[in-house]
Design a protein around this motif. Structure first.
Motif, PDB file in Angstrom:
ATOM      1  N   ARG A 157     103.619  49.890  65.892  1.00  0.00           N
ATOM      2  CA  ARG A 157     102.887  50.901  66.668  1.00  0.00           C
ATOM      3  C   ARG A 157     103.798  51.964  67.278  1.00  0.00           C
ATOM      4  NH1 ARG A 157      98.083  50.727  68.849  1.00  0.00           N
ATOM      5  NH2 ARG A 157      98.904  51.301  70.913  1.00  0.00           N
ATOM      6  N   VAL A 181      97.487  59.202  67.503  1.00  0.00           N
ATOM      7  CA  VAL A 181      97.719  57.856  68.052  1.00  0.00           C
ATOM      8  C   VAL A 181      96.851  57.642  69.289  1.00  0.00           C
ATOM      9  CG1 VAL A 181      99.425  56.461  69.287  1.00  0.00           C
ATOM     10  CG2 VAL A 181     100.041  57.551  67.121  1.00  0.00           C
ATOM     11  N   ARG A 184     104.581  54.254  63.282  1.00  0.00           N
ATOM     12  CA  ARG A 184     103.202  54.732  63.275  1.00  0.00           C
ATOM     13  C   ARG A 184     103.152  56.259  63.299  1.00  0.00           C
ATOM     14  NH1 ARG A 184      98.693  53.373  68.005  1.00  0.00           N
ATOM     15  NH2 ARG A 184      96.845  54.140  66.883  1.00  0.00           N
ATOM     16  N   ASP A 190     104.784  48.948  57.382  1.00  0.00           N
ATOM     17  CA  ASP A 190     103.796  48.689  58.424  1.00  0.00           C
ATOM     18  C   ASP A 190     103.063  47.371  58.172  1.00  0.00           C
ATOM     19  OD1 ASP A 190     101.855  49.733  60.629  1.00  0.00           O
ATOM     20  OD2 ASP A 190     100.546  49.278  58.932  1.00  0.00           O
ATOM     21  N   ASP A 201      93.496  55.073  69.719  1.00  0.00           N
ATOM     22  CA  ASP A 201      93.444  54.067  70.785  1.00  0.00           C
ATOM     23  C   ASP A 201      92.245  54.300  71.703  1.00  0.00           C
ATOM     24  OD1 ASP A 201      95.725  52.976  69.717  1.00  0.00           O
ATOM     25  OD2 ASP A 201      97.090  53.784  71.232  1.00  0.00           O
TER      26      ASP A 201
END
Length: 922
Positions: free
Chosen positions: A397, A236, A401, A384, A240
């Motif tokens: 998220r 994750v 996720r 999702d 990002d």
């Protein structure tokens, strides 16, 4: 415990000193309250006398220490050993918390210079080098990175002890993360006191020998501690980071390129207790662990997604999922909860079918089991997409996720279990199958080329060699059963359940083709389709095997039938390199050099045949077994050796050190990924040092090899010296692993496993496998090159990462050695002439090695360039050294008594404490 030496360190280390004082005070108070003031005072006297002996090799201190220790009863000795051992354990916790504290401080400061080893730093380096988004995407699409947990007899901590230590770590973290009121701080300290008291009252040793299933249970602990939550979190964060910092990044989800592997339950090389039944149980336990985690996360996700149908819209696909859902929830207006209820029901049914798992929450309506993990992932993806398409992307998220990523990483199998067996066993099994099938001639008497021809014919034939109507030896039945069990595991849990078959002691092409024939017997090689289901991985271990590895692989790739099978595996061939046995065979310097040369040659061979190389590094925890910081080790690989693909064994007590703390664990996983990215994208493919450096290393290696072999294998009486001056005999009986210490029932160094070999030298504080021969090599080099010899070595250290890493690891090992303490172990050798002859050689080589290392690196003392490690060692030595002195006294008594059980128990306590204090001793 009071009395810790105050160090002149920067203010940033003050919190560490405070933590150590706090934990030491709590432990000291615990010792006082549980054992009495007299025991506490003895602990302090031993510590202070040990410090004098350590600093000055003071003979008066030696005699005072011996008299003090000799005067103790066995019960007193046991209490004192536990006190010093537990201080080492608590100091480890404090240091881990300080590393986390410093990482947080760095992040909070918003530094523009990312820390080396972080993915931020790797991406910054890539950006500075002009690496494009497309190149990064290609790297992640093709990457394969895997730390592989192995069960070896150096993991000396019980799970009960580890659990208490994690509780203490959590309480220490609370003190750092929260601004506490006075009442909260008192409550926290009381909780720490209770945890330390529980630790003190818990048996530090195992009373029974570990079984393989015990090792499986221990290995699974680290999924709860770290992997199941922290690995998805790493992905994750990385996604990002890429989206925020890489121009042109498309924002797509990354493939799951970083996964955990395991040998526990599949590694039967020299371990007769790993059977088909054990593999079956290990796989079932792994599956249960994964599915239980998913069920818990689904339950929490259902509680979170209480979205009402009047407030949100949902996708048509979600409505279809709800219609198919067996969920009988009365909440008809909460579509996401209804959908999750249906997923939960199906997953619960899957758990019951695969691993007899009972769902941890309330009864759900019956659901149809999922056929595979991909089907579960598809349902989660549907959730999702519905959330994202209908204004709830922020909700997608969160937990969802991470759960989607976890299912992608761990599937229904949790971790791929590697199969490993010795090539001799494969050879005997194939020979028996051929003989039973009526094949002419004796397979074992054939030449290598004759074997290759026969094996290729069998590989190409759809006819099985084995028959249910024939009787085979126990060994052959065991081999066939474990391969058939692996095939069944792949059908039940997914193809990732078992993907690798490793051949120990591989030294020829026939070793690899024998495994192919055996895989065919289990349906894991299908000749008519030209498909191979498992990677066949040769493990080159000895110095001779490493030198021969390029020729073996070149010959193998020249065989069209094998090359066609490789194509079915994506054109990737994995090769495993053995650090432990090559070190025991040829010494630290020669082992490292031969590994490096083998990698260079393998890169060229693979490039010439158009095959992708994946290296599997069989590194242990100690430097003597290839250990050391992973980041530097990966970057020190020769150019073209990494190629985005790397597997590394994680062994012994290093597993707990790296992965029992979630923050530390995630950092270690990130470091491995960051180093692989840098080594792949930022090193020129043909990077190599100057030819003169290669020639110099070869000369150094030749001298070091002769020195090491001359001592270990060619000195009369060395075997006796080793067994009498170390704890090897006692380690062989310690309940810390399921595997025997030797491959055969003998005391020969050749038959001893590398793990107890290194572990024994660490316990007596000589660390001989991590440095011996270097001093002789440098002296010989300088004698032959008096004018510029040292200048050349210093230039090599400045410019060549391989040489830098070699010397850095040696620096660490030597800093943990102690020749004065080692001399006390040498005194246990019963023959004075043998003792003096060998120990004097070791002492001289030790000093020559330190002198050479300091001159080459430009340091005035060991670890001058690594103040953090130097601080750590100085903090713990006043509590570590006494354990060695006590161990010597107990060994003397134990051997004189003929094997007293209480004395053996005390020795085992000291082994645990010394291992904890050194942190990477095996």
């Amino acid at each position: 415990m009071p009395g810790l030496t105050t160090l002149d360190t920067p203010d940033k280390d003050q919190p560490l000193r405070d933590d150590i004082r706090l934990l030491g005070r709590i432990l000291g108070n615990t010792v006082r309250s549980q054992e009495g003031e007299a025991v506490f005072e003895i602990v302090e006297r031993i510590r202070q006398t040990s410090i004098r002996f350590h600093r000055e090799e003071d003979e008066a201190a030696r005699h005072e220490l011996e008299e003090l220790l000799n005067s103790l009863s066995l019960a007193q000795t046991s209490r004192i050993v536990r006190a010093f051992s537990y201080f080492s354990h608590l100091a480890n916790i404090a240091e881990d918390q300080h590393h986390i504290r410093r990482n947080r401080a760095h992040a909070l400061a918003g530094s523009t210079t990312p820390r080396p080893g972080s993915m931020d730093c790797a991406l910054a380096h890539a950006r500075d080098a002009g690496i494009t988004a497309a190149q990064l995407q290609a790297f992640f699409d093709d990457a394969h990175i895997s730390p592989v947990l192995t069960a070896h007899p150096t993991e000396v901590q019980r799970k009960s002890i580890l659990t208490r230590e994690m509780e203490i770590a959590h309480l220490m973290a609370e003190r750092e993360l929260y601004r506490m009121t006075p009442d909260e701080e008192r409550a926290n300290e009381e909780a720490l006191c209770r945890a330390v008291l529980t630790l003190w009252q818990t048996n530090i040793l195992r009373r029974t020998k570990l079984t393989v299933i015990d090792e499986v249970v221990n290995g699974l602990s680290f999924y709860d501690y770290t992997f199941l939550k922290q690995l998805p979190r790493l992905y994750v964060t990385l996604e990002d980071q890429l989206r925020a910092t890489v121009p042109g990044w498309n924002g797509h989800e990354l493939p799951s390129f970083l996964r955990i592997g395991s040998w526990i339950g599949g590694d039967r090389d020299g371990n007769p207790f790993v059977t088909a039944d054990v593999l079956r149980k290990a796989m079932r336990m792994q599956s249960s662990q994964a599915i239980r985690f998913y069920l818990e996360e689904l339950f929490l996700l259902g509680n979170e997604l209480s979205l009402n149908s009047r407030a949100v819209t949902v996708s048509d696909q979600l409505l279809e999922l709800i219609k198919r859902s067996p969920d009988g929830s009365p909440r008809q207006d909460e579509p996401y909860r209804r959908a999750i209820g249906g997923i939960y029901a199906r997953l619960a049914a899957t758990g019951r079918e695969l691993s007899q798992l009972q769902a941890p929450h309330r009864h759900w309506p019956h659901g149809e089991p999922y056929t595979d993990a991909a089907e579960l992932r598809a349902d989660l993806d549907l959730l999702d997409r519905s959330l994202v398409a209908n204004g709830s992307a922020a909700l997608a998220r969160g937990r969802l996720r991470s759960l989607r990523r976890a299912v992608d990483i761990f599937g229904f199998h949790l971790a791929s279990i590697d199969l490993r067996q010795n090539s001799d066993v494969h050879e005997r099994t194939v020979a028996e199958l051929l003989s039973s099938a009526g094949t002419e001639g004796d397979y074992l008497s054939l030449s290598e080329e004759e074997r290759i021809a026969l094996l290729l014919a069998e590989m190409s034939s759809p006819r099985p060699l084995s028959s249910s109507f024939l009787t085979y030896s126990d060994e052959t039945n065991s081999e066939l059963n474990i391969l058939r069990t692996a095939a069944d595991a792949r059908r039940r849990y997914g193809a990732c359940a078992v993907t690798n078959c490793i051949i120990s002691k591989a030294d020829g092409v026939s070793d690899i083709l024998e495994v192919a024939v055996l895989l065919k017997e289990a349906g894991l090689l299908r000749p008519r389709e030209g498909v191979l289901d498992l990677n066949i991985i040769p493990l080159f271990e000895t110095i001779g095997d490493l030198r021969n590895a390029p020729q073996v692989m070149d010959r193998l790739f020249s065989i069209p039938e094998y090359k066609a099978l490789l194509d079915s595996r994506g054109g990737v061939q994995e090769v495993m390199l053995g650090y432990s046995d090559s070190n025991k065979d040829g010494g630290f310097l020669t082992s490292g050099w031969e590994l490096y040369k083998a990698e260079i040659a393998l890169v060229e061979v693979f490039r010439g045949h158009g095959v992708k190389l994946r290296l599997f590094h069989g590194r242990g925890g100690s430097v003597g077994r290839g250990g050391g910081p992973s980041y530097q080790a990966i970057l020190a690989q020769p150019g073209g050796a990494v190629q985005g693909k790397i597997r590394i064994t994680e062994q012994g007590e290093v597993i707990a050190g790296k992965y029992s703390n979630p923050e530390v664990g995630r950092r270690n996983l990130e470091t491995m990924a960051a180093a692989t990215l840098e080594a792949t994208l930022l090193q020129p493919e043909h990077a190599a040092p100057r030819e003169e450096y290669l020639a110099t290393m070869q000369e150094l290696s030749n001298h070091a090899f002769r020195a090491y072999r001359g001592l270990v294998y060619e000195t009369e009486g060395f075997e006796r010296y080793f067994w009498e001056s170390t704890v090897i005999g006692e380690i062989a009986n310690l309940n810390i692993g399921s595997r025997p210490a030797s491959r055969k029932k003998s005391t020969r160094i050749e038959d001893l496993r590398a793990i107890p070999w290194v572990f024994s030298w660490a316990q007596c504080r000589l660390m001989l496998p991590g440095w011996y021969g270097f001093g002789t090599a440098v002296k010989a080099w300088l004698a032959a090159n008096p004018k510029d010899g040292m200048a050349k070595l210093q230039a090599m250290h400045r410019e060549w990462p391989f040489f830098q890493t070699l010397l850095s690891n040696m620096d660490m090992v030597l800093s943990k050695s102690n020749i004065a303490i080692a001399s006390r172990y040498a005194e246990m050798v019963s023959d004075p002439a043998l003792r003096e002859a060998i120990f004097s050689r070791i002492r001289t080589e030790w000093q020559d090695t330190i002198d050479a290392l300091l001159t080459i690196t430009g340091q005035s003392e060991l670890l001058e360039s690594n103040p953090l490690l130097a601080r750590s060692i100085r903090n713990r030595f006043p509590y570590l050294d006494p354990l060695n002195h006590v161990q010597v006294e107990l060994l003397k008594r134990h051997r004189a008594s003929g094997g007293d059980e209480q004395l053996a128990n005390g020795i085992h306590l000291t082994i645990n404490g010394v291992a904890a204090g050194l942190r990477n001793s095996g």
